[in-house]
Design a protein around this motif. Structure first.
Motif, PDB file in Angstrom:
ATOM      1  N   GLY A 297      12.156  -4.092  40.508  1.00 47.87           N
ATOM      2  CA  GLY A 297      11.475  -3.048  39.282  1.00 47.87           C
ATOM      3  C   GLY A 297      11.749  -3.187  37.714  1.00 47.87           C
ATOM      4  N   GLY A 298      11.150  -1.769  37.691  1.00 52.64           N
ATOM      5  CA  GLY A 298      11.931  -2.222  35.961  1.00 52.64           C
ATOM      6  C   GLY A 298      12.887  -2.384  35.364  1.00 52.64           C
ATOM      7  N   ILE A 299      13.323  -3.211  34.638  1.00 48.20           N
ATOM      8  CA  ILE A 299      14.448  -3.455  33.649  1.00 48.20           C
ATOM      9  C   ILE A 299      14.962  -2.175  32.821  1.00 48.20           C
ATOM     10  N   PRO A 300      16.515  -2.007  32.415  1.00 43.62           N
ATOM     11  CA  PRO A 300      16.808  -1.062  31.414  1.00 43.62           C
ATOM     12  C   PRO A 300      15.992  -1.410  30.064  1.00 43.62           C
ATOM     13  N   THR A 301      15.817  -0.302  30.013  1.00 45.43           N
ATOM     14  CA  THR A 301      15.414  -0.522  28.102  1.00 45.43           C
ATOM     15  C   THR A 301      16.642  -1.101  27.520  1.00 45.43           C
ATOM     16  N   GLY A 302      17.374  -1.361  27.432  1.00 47.02           N
ATOM     17  CA  GLY A 302      18.464  -1.786  26.694  1.00 47.02           C
ATOM     18  C   GLY A 302      18.722  -3.447  26.903  1.00 47.02           C
ATOM     19  N   ASN A 303      18.226  -3.905  27.680  1.00 43.57           N
ATOM     20  CA  ASN A 303      17.958  -5.355  28.331  1.00 43.57           C
ATOM     21  C   ASN A 303      17.385  -6.030  27.684  1.00 43.57           C
ATOM     22  N   ASP A 304      16.594  -5.092  26.619  1.00 37.74           N
ATOM     23  CA  ASP A 304      14.909  -5.800  25.959  1.00 37.74           C
ATOM     24  C   ASP A 304      15.373  -5.234  24.460  1.00 37.74           C
ATOM     25  N   PRO A 305      15.955  -5.157  22.916  1.00 40.90           N
ATOM     26  CA  PRO A 305      15.542  -4.445  22.625  1.00 40.90           C
ATOM     27  C   PRO A 305      14.595  -5.117  21.848  1.00 40.90           C
ATOM     28  N   GLY A 306      13.204  -3.988  21.374  1.00 44.95           N
ATOM     29  CA  GLY A 306      12.656  -3.862  20.765  1.00 44.95           C
ATOM     30  C   GLY A 306      11.338  -3.464  20.209  1.00 44.95           C
ATOM     31  N   ASN A 307       9.851  -3.137  20.351  1.00 41.76           N
ATOM     32  CA  ASN A 307       8.589  -2.236  20.608  1.00 41.76           C
ATOM     33  C   ASN A 307       8.762  -2.674  22.198  1.00 41.76           C
ATOM     34  N   TRP A 308       8.488  -1.618  22.691  1.00 42.02           N
ATOM     35  CA  TRP A 308       8.127  -1.623  23.892  1.00 42.02           C
ATOM     36  C   TRP A 308       5.962  -1.166  23.868  1.00 42.02           C
ATOM     37  N   THR A 309       5.473  -1.273  25.214  1.00 41.15           N
ATOM     38  CA  THR A 309       3.991  -0.824  24.980  1.00 41.15           C
ATOM     39  C   THR A 309       4.222   0.056  26.269  1.00 41.15           C
ATOM     40  N   VAL A 310       3.530   0.712  26.123  1.00 38.89           N
ATOM     41  CA  VAL A 310       2.825   2.070  27.341  1.00 38.89           C
ATOM     42  C   VAL A 310       1.520   1.707  27.412  1.00 38.89           C
ATOM     43  N   LEU A 311       1.300   1.975  28.842  1.00 43.22           N
ATOM     44  CA  LEU A 311      -0.757   1.713  28.485  1.00 43.22           C
ATOM     45  C   LEU A 311      -0.716   2.068  29.860  1.00 43.22           C
ATOM     46  N   TYR A 312      -1.630   3.011  29.805  1.00 41.54           N
ATOM     47  CA  TYR A 312      -2.437   3.939  30.792  1.00 41.54           C
ATOM     48  C   TYR A 312      -3.713   3.541  30.636  1.00 41.54           C
ATOM     49  N   LEU A 313      -3.920   3.322  32.591  1.00 41.84           N
ATOM     50  CA  LEU A 313      -4.311   1.989  33.238  1.00 41.84           C
ATOM     51  C   LEU A 313      -5.873   3.110  33.741  1.00 41.84           C
ATOM     52  N   HIS A 314      -6.692   3.402  34.194  1.00 47.25           N
ATOM     53  CA  HIS A 314      -7.744   3.308  35.351  1.00 47.25           C
ATOM     54  C   HIS A 314      -7.268   2.698  35.814  1.00 47.25           C
ATOM     55  N   VAL A 315      -7.886   2.953  37.423  1.00 45.63           N
ATOM     56  CA  VAL A 315      -7.326   1.616  38.687  1.00 45.63           C
ATOM     57  C   VAL A 315      -8.652   1.832  39.059  1.00 45.63           C
ATOM     58  N   LYS A 316      -9.444   1.002  39.516  1.00 47.57           N
ATOM     59  CA  LYS A 316     -10.216   0.782  40.615  1.00 47.57           C
ATOM     60  C   LYS A 316      -9.319   0.341  41.940  1.00 47.57           C
TER      61      LYS A 316
END
Length: 563
Positions: free
Chosen positions: A528-547
């Motif tokens: 699963g995803g890690i807690p955000t505090g494990n990796d400080p910095g700029n996180w990217t969120v991508l919205y994807l159209h899935v086929k």
């Protein structure tokens, strides 16, 4: 060194697989044994990278380089397979720690040991250059300390002096803090740029600190071009030689032969008691052997196994040395958490910045945020999708990376909320609205919907959200690989695809990171995803159209910062 896992092969080619040595963003490295009984390090490329023309070009170049360079200072090529997947190469197994691992155990090295190591590494570079090859990513992480002397490894971005660089537009090969200013500003790579990297490496070894200080990629890069290397407290003659090696003008740097002469060594490096102690750090315990040969995909990837690599002293000395990645983040942008932003990503390139500062707002918090701080370890895979996500039974159950992901979000440098993504969307989605909430207890609320009930979109229309930490993550620790702040080329952690038309598409679909996110490799969830505090910095969120699990397009990009 780790025991093999159930999914690991028992043989590769004609070689028997004995154990895991390390892992990186591009693949896995195993300890193997030839039919004749010789130990080898076998580097296997991940299947999802095998389809990338860029990744394969780099891997083929690495095989060609290792095959061509026959030196006492490099690990020799034993075997390789490039005809069909799985692609792999086998080199001689070199027992011993990396330089960064060894110095993490001991700290800064004494001047006399530094001079001997300086001369040996200069001789190593001279021999590599004699073959017409430039290393281009020399750093403590790519130097093995063997019982017979240092070995240069990780030739994944090495090239001949006349070859064209295989680099993404707008990026430079190498690692911030070790990449010469002319490479950063003009992409001019030469033997002098390798000398610069050698000088920066020796500054780190002599001080126990990052050569150009900690900070973001932009901040470190700025100091390389405009600032001074950190040699505070270093013996004067050694400090002068380091400064000369990192001179701003390539022509003013000494040649490897001149470096050797200035070191003035009169005895073998292997006779140095400190070097012998360092070389033995990895010689008697299995975890230390993970220094042997690690996967590379520009940027070079550090080993992920071995508990000694995660010690605090290592983090203090080189945690901010990133390989084309964002270092320890100091930016934090505010948002009111409301659903008001459009889904079309900014088209402008991400703005370079030495540092960006902001204040987190007291806006909305994730709906499922835990009341206590989350564990820093990588969480287990969620048992099911969140209840708020519609399900039609027809949607793809997951998505996974099929190529390196080079989408990165950067916060606004003017202190205002929001930011920009470096790449435009691959598909237009004018009606999509999205929102990313504040970071709270290591969690973030991510939401999206359609603005109108019946836009001109083909039905069904599946959307998944990918949340990318700024750096490559070690799946065992849930933190950046080996403590190295390595830019993330993976897709990160993804949500289960949702058909927007399964219910009212104007109703918000609310997800909570990391609770509703997983990572898949070869169709299987690996965590699963890690807690955000494990990796400080700029996180990217991508919205994807899935086929399908391996077919999707980027329709929008956003992000958030963690300090």
């Amino acid at each position: 060194m780790e025991a093999l896992r159930p999914q690991d092969p028992t043989s590769i080619g004609t070689h028997t697989v004995l154990a895991r040595i390390g892992a990186g963003g591009m693949g896995q490295v195993y300890l193997g044994r030839t039919q004749g009984g010789r130990q080898v390090a076998i580097k296997v490329i991940r299947e999802d990278f095998a389809g990338s023309a860029e990744a394969m070009a780099r891997f083929r170049r690495e095989v060609e380089t290792v095959k061509a360079v026959r030196s006492a200072y490099t690990a020799q090529l034993i075997d390789a397979s490039l005809a069909a997947p799985p692609y792999w190469l086998a080199t001689e197994y070199v027992p011993g720690p990396t330089l960064v691992q060894a110095t993490a155990e001991r700290g800064a090295l004494p001047a006399e040991t530094c001079f001997r190591l300086f001369a040996a590494l200069a001789e190593a570079l001279a021999q590599v250059h004699e073959y017409g090859v430039l290393h281009r990513d020399l750093k403590p992480h790519n130097i093995l300390l063997s019982p017979v002397g240092p070995k240069l490894i990780d030739f994944g971005i090495a090239r001949g002096a006349e070859q064209t660089a295989l680099t993404q537009a707008g990026s430079a090969p190498g690692t911030p803090g070790y990449t010469a200013p002319e490479v950063i500003t003009r992409d001019e790579v030469s033997t002098a740029s390798d000398v610069f990297a050698l000088g920066a490496t020796m500054a780190c070894v002599a001080t126990g600190r990052p050569p150009y200080g900690p900070g973001t990629m932009e901040a470190v890069t700025y100091r390389v071009v405009h600032g001074e290397i950190d040699v505070a407290g270093v013996e004067p003659r050694l400090a002068e030689l380091i400064r000369d090696c990192v001179a701003g003008e390539p022509g003013k740097r000494p040649t490897p032969a001149q470096i050797i002469a200035r070191c003035g060594v009169t005895s073998a490096l292997v006779d140095d008691p400190v070097y012998r102690e360092l070389a033995e750090v990895g010689g008697h315990s299995a975890p230390q052997a993970a220094g042997a040969y690690v996967p590379t995909f520009v940027p070079g990837v550090a080993p992920s196994s071995g508990r000694a690599r995660r010690k605090k002293v290592w983090l203090a000395s080189v945690a901010a040395v990133a390989a084309f990645g964002v270092g320890t983040g100091v930016a934090l942008w505010a948002t009111d958490g409301s659903h008001t932003r459009t889904g079309t990503p900014a088209q402008a390139q991400a703005q370079a910045q030495a540092s960006a500062k902001g204040v987190a707002s007291a806006g909305s918090t994730p709906s499922s945020a835990a009341s206590s701080a989350p564990s820093s370890a990588a969480p287990s895979v969620p048992a099911s999708a969140p209840s708020s996500v519609p399900s039609t039974g027809r949607e793809p159950g997951y998505i996974e990376a099929t190529n390196p992901s080079r989408d990165y979000w950067t916060p606004n440098s003017n202190g205002l909320a929001g930011g920009t993504c470096n790449l435009p969307a691959e598909e237009r989605a004018s009606y999509l609205q999205m929102a990313v909430g504040d970071v709270h207890d290591g969690k973030v609320k991510v939401s999206f919907r359609l603005k109108y009930a019946d836009p001109a979109l083909a039905k069904p229309y599946f959307v998944s959200v990918a949340v990318k930490p700024p750096h490559e993550i070690d799946s065992d620790t849930g933190k950046p690989i080996g403590g190295l702040l390595q830019q993330n080329l993976s897709l990160g952690y993804t949500s289960k695809p949702v058909d927007l038309f399964a219910k009212d598409p104007t109703q918000w679909v609310d997800l909570t990171y990391p609770d509703d996110f997983q990572q898949f490799v070869r169709g299987k969830p690996i965590g699963g995803g890690i807690p955000t505090g494990n990796d400080p910095g700029n996180w990217t969120v991508l919205y994807l159209h899935v086929k399908s699990p391996g077919e999707y397009t980027n329709i929008a990009c956003d992000g958030f910062a963690v300090n």
